[in-house]
Scaffold this motif. Structure first.
Motif, PDB file in Angstrom:
ATOM      1  N   GLN A 145      11.337  22.130   4.729  1.00  0.00           N
ATOM      2  CA  GLN A 145      12.262  23.139   4.217  1.00  0.00           C
ATOM      3  C   GLN A 145      12.061  23.414   2.736  1.00  0.00           C
ATOM      4  O   GLN A 145      12.444  24.470   2.241  1.00  0.00           O
ATOM      5  CB  GLN A 145      13.713  22.727   4.492  1.00  0.00           C
ATOM      6  CG  GLN A 145      14.080  22.753   5.953  1.00  0.00           C
ATOM      7  CD  GLN A 145      13.841  24.114   6.598  1.00  0.00           C
ATOM      8  OE1 GLN A 145      14.129  25.153   6.028  1.00  0.00           O
ATOM      9  NE2 GLN A 145      13.279  24.106   7.799  1.00  0.00           N
ATOM     10  N   GLN A 146      11.439  22.466   2.033  1.00  0.00           N
ATOM     11  CA  GLN A 146      11.206  22.619   0.597  1.00  0.00           C
ATOM     12  C   GLN A 146       9.837  23.213   0.269  1.00  0.00           C
ATOM     13  O   GLN A 146       9.560  23.525  -0.890  1.00  0.00           O
ATOM     14  CB  GLN A 146      11.323  21.257  -0.100  1.00  0.00           C
ATOM     15  CG  GLN A 146      12.694  20.646   0.033  1.00  0.00           C
ATOM     16  CD  GLN A 146      12.767  19.301  -0.645  1.00  0.00           C
ATOM     17  OE1 GLN A 146      12.272  19.119  -1.739  1.00  0.00           O
ATOM     18  NE2 GLN A 146      13.397  18.339   0.023  1.00  0.00           N
ATOM     19  N   MET A 147       8.988  23.375   1.274  1.00  0.00           N
ATOM     20  CA  MET A 147       7.623  23.837   1.039  1.00  0.00           C
ATOM     21  C   MET A 147       7.596  25.340   0.782  1.00  0.00           C
ATOM     22  O   MET A 147       8.244  26.110   1.482  1.00  0.00           O
ATOM     23  CB  MET A 147       6.725  23.491   2.232  1.00  0.00           C
ATOM     24  CG  MET A 147       6.646  22.002   2.538  1.00  0.00           C
ATOM     25  SD  MET A 147       5.981  20.988   1.213  1.00  0.00           S
ATOM     26  CE  MET A 147       4.285  21.486   1.236  1.00  0.00           C
ATOM     27  N   ALA A 148       6.814  25.724  -0.212  1.00  0.00           N
ATOM     28  CA  ALA A 148       6.680  27.131  -0.593  1.00  0.00           C
ATOM     29  C   ALA A 148       5.703  27.847   0.328  1.00  0.00           C
ATOM     30  O   ALA A 148       4.888  27.223   1.018  1.00  0.00           O
ATOM     31  CB  ALA A 148       6.186  27.220  -2.035  1.00  0.00           C
ATOM     32  N   THR A 149       5.756  29.154   0.324  1.00  0.00           N
ATOM     33  CA  THR A 149       4.795  29.968   1.058  1.00  0.00           C
ATOM     34  C   THR A 149       3.390  29.658   0.547  1.00  0.00           C
ATOM     35  O   THR A 149       3.178  29.571  -0.658  1.00  0.00           O
ATOM     36  CB  THR A 149       5.105  31.464   0.874  1.00  0.00           C
ATOM     37  OG1 THR A 149       6.410  31.713   1.390  1.00  0.00           O
ATOM     38  CG2 THR A 149       4.082  32.336   1.579  1.00  0.00           C
ATOM     39  N   GLY A 150       2.449  29.463   1.474  1.00  0.00           N
ATOM     40  CA  GLY A 150       1.068  29.190   1.102  1.00  0.00           C
ATOM     41  C   GLY A 150       0.796  27.771   0.659  1.00  0.00           C
ATOM     42  O   GLY A 150      -0.278  27.469   0.141  1.00  0.00           O
ATOM     43  N   SER A 151       1.726  26.869   0.865  1.00  0.00           N
ATOM     44  CA  SER A 151       1.580  25.491   0.394  1.00  0.00           C
ATOM     45  C   SER A 151       0.791  24.632   1.385  1.00  0.00           C
ATOM     46  O   SER A 151       0.417  25.076   2.466  1.00  0.00           O
ATOM     47  CB  SER A 151       2.959  24.881   0.140  1.00  0.00           C
ATOM     48  OG  SER A 151       3.724  24.881   1.320  1.00  0.00           O
ATOM     49  N   THR A 152       0.564  23.371   0.994  1.00  0.00           N
ATOM     50  CA  THR A 152      -0.214  22.440   1.801  1.00  0.00           C
ATOM     51  C   THR A 152       0.588  21.173   2.060  1.00  0.00           C
ATOM     52  O   THR A 152       1.112  20.560   1.134  1.00  0.00           O
ATOM     53  CB  THR A 152      -1.527  22.059   1.084  1.00  0.00           C
ATOM     54  OG1 THR A 152      -2.286  23.245   0.856  1.00  0.00           O
ATOM     55  CG2 THR A 152      -2.352  21.091   1.916  1.00  0.00           C
ATOM     56  N   HIS A 205       5.234  25.110  11.702  1.00  0.00           N
ATOM     57  CA  HIS A 205       6.136  25.471  10.606  1.00  0.00           C
ATOM     58  C   HIS A 205       5.332  25.895   9.371  1.00  0.00           C
ATOM     59  O   HIS A 205       5.655  26.900   8.737  1.00  0.00           O
ATOM     60  CB  HIS A 205       7.040  24.283  10.271  1.00  0.00           C
ATOM     61  CG  HIS A 205       7.984  24.553   9.153  1.00  0.00           C
ATOM     62  ND1 HIS A 205       9.269  24.967   9.369  1.00  0.00           N
ATOM     63  CD2 HIS A 205       7.825  24.490   7.808  1.00  0.00           C
ATOM     64  CE1 HIS A 205       9.867  25.140   8.201  1.00  0.00           C
ATOM     65  NE2 HIS A 205       9.003  24.855   7.238  1.00  0.00           N
ATOM     66  N   MET A 206       4.296  25.137   9.047  1.00  0.00           N
ATOM     67  CA  MET A 206       3.486  25.459   7.873  1.00  0.00           C
ATOM     68  C   MET A 206       2.727  26.774   8.066  1.00  0.00           C
ATOM     69  O   MET A 206       2.639  27.580   7.149  1.00  0.00           O
ATOM     70  CB  MET A 206       2.519  24.310   7.561  1.00  0.00           C
ATOM     71  CG  MET A 206       3.204  23.047   7.074  1.00  0.00           C
ATOM     72  SD  MET A 206       4.185  23.280   5.575  1.00  0.00           S
ATOM     73  CE  MET A 206       2.898  23.678   4.394  1.00  0.00           C
ATOM     74  N   ARG A 207       2.184  26.995   9.244  1.00  0.00           N
ATOM     75  CA  ARG A 207       1.472  28.260   9.522  1.00  0.00           C
ATOM     76  C   ARG A 207       2.408  29.450   9.386  1.00  0.00           C
ATOM     77  O   ARG A 207       2.012  30.508   8.898  1.00  0.00           O
ATOM     78  CB  ARG A 207       0.851  28.236  10.913  1.00  0.00           C
ATOM     79  CG  ARG A 207      -0.483  27.536  10.974  1.00  0.00           C
ATOM     80  CD  ARG A 207      -1.220  27.813  12.276  1.00  0.00           C
ATOM     81  NE  ARG A 207      -0.431  27.666  13.467  1.00  0.00           N
ATOM     82  CZ  ARG A 207      -0.290  26.546  14.165  1.00  0.00           C
ATOM     83  NH1 ARG A 207      -0.891  25.455  13.787  1.00  0.00           N
ATOM     84  NH2 ARG A 207       0.452  26.508  15.240  1.00  0.00           N
ATOM     85  N   ALA A 208       3.651  29.290   9.796  1.00  0.00           N
ATOM     86  CA  ALA A 208       4.629  30.379   9.696  1.00  0.00           C
ATOM     87  C   ALA A 208       4.887  30.754   8.235  1.00  0.00           C
ATOM     88  O   ALA A 208       5.314  31.868   7.957  1.00  0.00           O
ATOM     89  CB  ALA A 208       5.939  29.984  10.382  1.00  0.00           C
ATOM     90  N   ARG A 209       4.603  29.846   7.349  1.00  0.00           N
ATOM     91  CA  ARG A 209       4.750  30.096   5.905  1.00  0.00           C
ATOM     92  C   ARG A 209       3.392  30.316   5.238  1.00  0.00           C
ATOM     93  O   ARG A 209       3.265  30.131   4.034  1.00  0.00           O
ATOM     94  CB  ARG A 209       5.457  28.920   5.237  1.00  0.00           C
ATOM     95  CG  ARG A 209       6.896  28.785   5.649  1.00  0.00           C
ATOM     96  CD  ARG A 209       7.582  27.723   4.857  1.00  0.00           C
ATOM     97  NE  ARG A 209       9.000  27.726   5.205  1.00  0.00           N
ATOM     98  CZ  ARG A 209       9.910  27.098   4.515  1.00  0.00           C
ATOM     99  NH1 ARG A 209       9.592  26.419   3.446  1.00  0.00           N
ATOM    100  NH2 ARG A 209      11.173  27.147   4.890  1.00  0.00           N
ATOM    101  N   ASP A 210       2.400  30.680   6.034  1.00  0.00           N
ATOM    102  CA  ASP A 210       1.039  30.880   5.538  1.00  0.00           C
ATOM    103  C   ASP A 210       0.508  29.647   4.825  1.00  0.00           C
ATOM    104  O   ASP A 210      -0.271  29.746   3.879  1.00  0.00           O
ATOM    105  CB  ASP A 210       0.958  32.104   4.606  1.00  0.00           C
ATOM    106  CG  ASP A 210       1.243  33.395   5.338  1.00  0.00           C
ATOM    107  OD1 ASP A 210       0.831  33.505   6.515  1.00  0.00           O
ATOM    108  OD2 ASP A 210       1.892  34.276   4.751  1.00  0.00           O
ATOM    109  N   GLY A 211       0.938  28.484   5.269  1.00  0.00           N
ATOM    110  CA  GLY A 211       0.505  27.231   4.665  1.00  0.00           C
ATOM    111  C   GLY A 211      -0.484  26.486   5.552  1.00  0.00           C
ATOM    112  O   GLY A 211      -0.896  26.971   6.603  1.00  0.00           O
ATOM    113  N   HIS A 212      -0.836  25.294   5.107  1.00  0.00           N
ATOM    114  CA  HIS A 212      -1.813  24.458   5.805  1.00  0.00           C
ATOM    115  C   HIS A 212      -1.240  23.069   6.021  1.00  0.00           C
ATOM    116  O   HIS A 212      -0.462  22.583   5.206  1.00  0.00           O
ATOM    117  CB  HIS A 212      -3.097  24.327   4.986  1.00  0.00           C
ATOM    118  CG  HIS A 212      -3.724  25.635   4.662  1.00  0.00           C
ATOM    119  ND1 HIS A 212      -4.502  26.324   5.555  1.00  0.00           N
ATOM    120  CD2 HIS A 212      -3.667  26.392   3.544  1.00  0.00           C
ATOM    121  CE1 HIS A 212      -4.911  27.447   5.001  1.00  0.00           C
ATOM    122  NE2 HIS A 212      -4.415  27.516   3.780  1.00  0.00           N
ATOM    123  N   THR A 213      -1.684  22.435   7.098  1.00  0.00           N
ATOM    124  CA  THR A 213      -1.384  21.036   7.349  1.00  0.00           C
ATOM    125  C   THR A 213      -2.726  20.334   7.499  1.00  0.00           C
ATOM    126  O   THR A 213      -3.531  20.709   8.349  1.00  0.00           O
ATOM    127  CB  THR A 213      -0.560  20.848   8.633  1.00  0.00           C
ATOM    128  OG1 THR A 213       0.614  21.643   8.539  1.00  0.00           O
ATOM    129  CG2 THR A 213      -0.184  19.389   8.838  1.00  0.00           C
TER     130      THR A 213
END
Length: 130
Positions: free
Chosen positions: A40-47, A72-80
């Motif tokens: 919930q604290q991760m920004a858009t495009g984060s890792t 969840h991370m992909r929905a925020r354009d992020g990576h896991t």
């Protein structure tokens, strides 16, 4: 053995969670609850980095939890990204093809090199990373 989750380097742009013990039907709920607080604290495009060096066992319930975090991370354009999986855990990921091989790293240097390449690509300085 039980399950423990350690939160390291909590940052909206890159956070690391270290998983320890067994991620299975008895412990996945704990992972889901604690990971959700971080997600919930991760920004858009984060890792999000999942350090698996102390994870000794993963079941299908654990795989689902990791897939949920990845979604969840992909929905925020992020990576896991997965770091340091033990041999038996890596074999599970290989067998079920739950995570693309390009998102699993054997050590921190390999991960840092990958992140460096991504940043260079974004600045137009390096080769394209897939």
């Amino acid at each position: 053995m039980t399950f423990n989750l350690h939160i390291h380097a909590l940052d909206p742009h890159k956070s690391t969670l270290q998983l320890e013990g067994r991620l299975d039907a008895m412990t996945f709920g704990e992972f889901d609850r604690e990971a959700e607080k971080v997600l919930q604290q991760m920004a858009t495009g984060s890792t999000l980095v999942l350090d698996l060096s102390s994870l000794e066992y993963i079941s299908s319930a654990g795989l689902r939890s990791i897939a949920k975090a990845r979604k969840h991370m992909r929905a925020r354009d992020g990576h896991t990204l997965l770091l340091n999986p033990q041999l038996q855990v890596r074999k599970v990921f290989d067998i079920v093809k739950a995570v693309p091989i390009k998102e699993i790293f054997q050590n921190m240097q390999e991960l840092d090199d990958y992140l460096d390449q991504i940043q260079r690509r974004m600045l137009g300085e390096g080769e394209e990373v897939e």
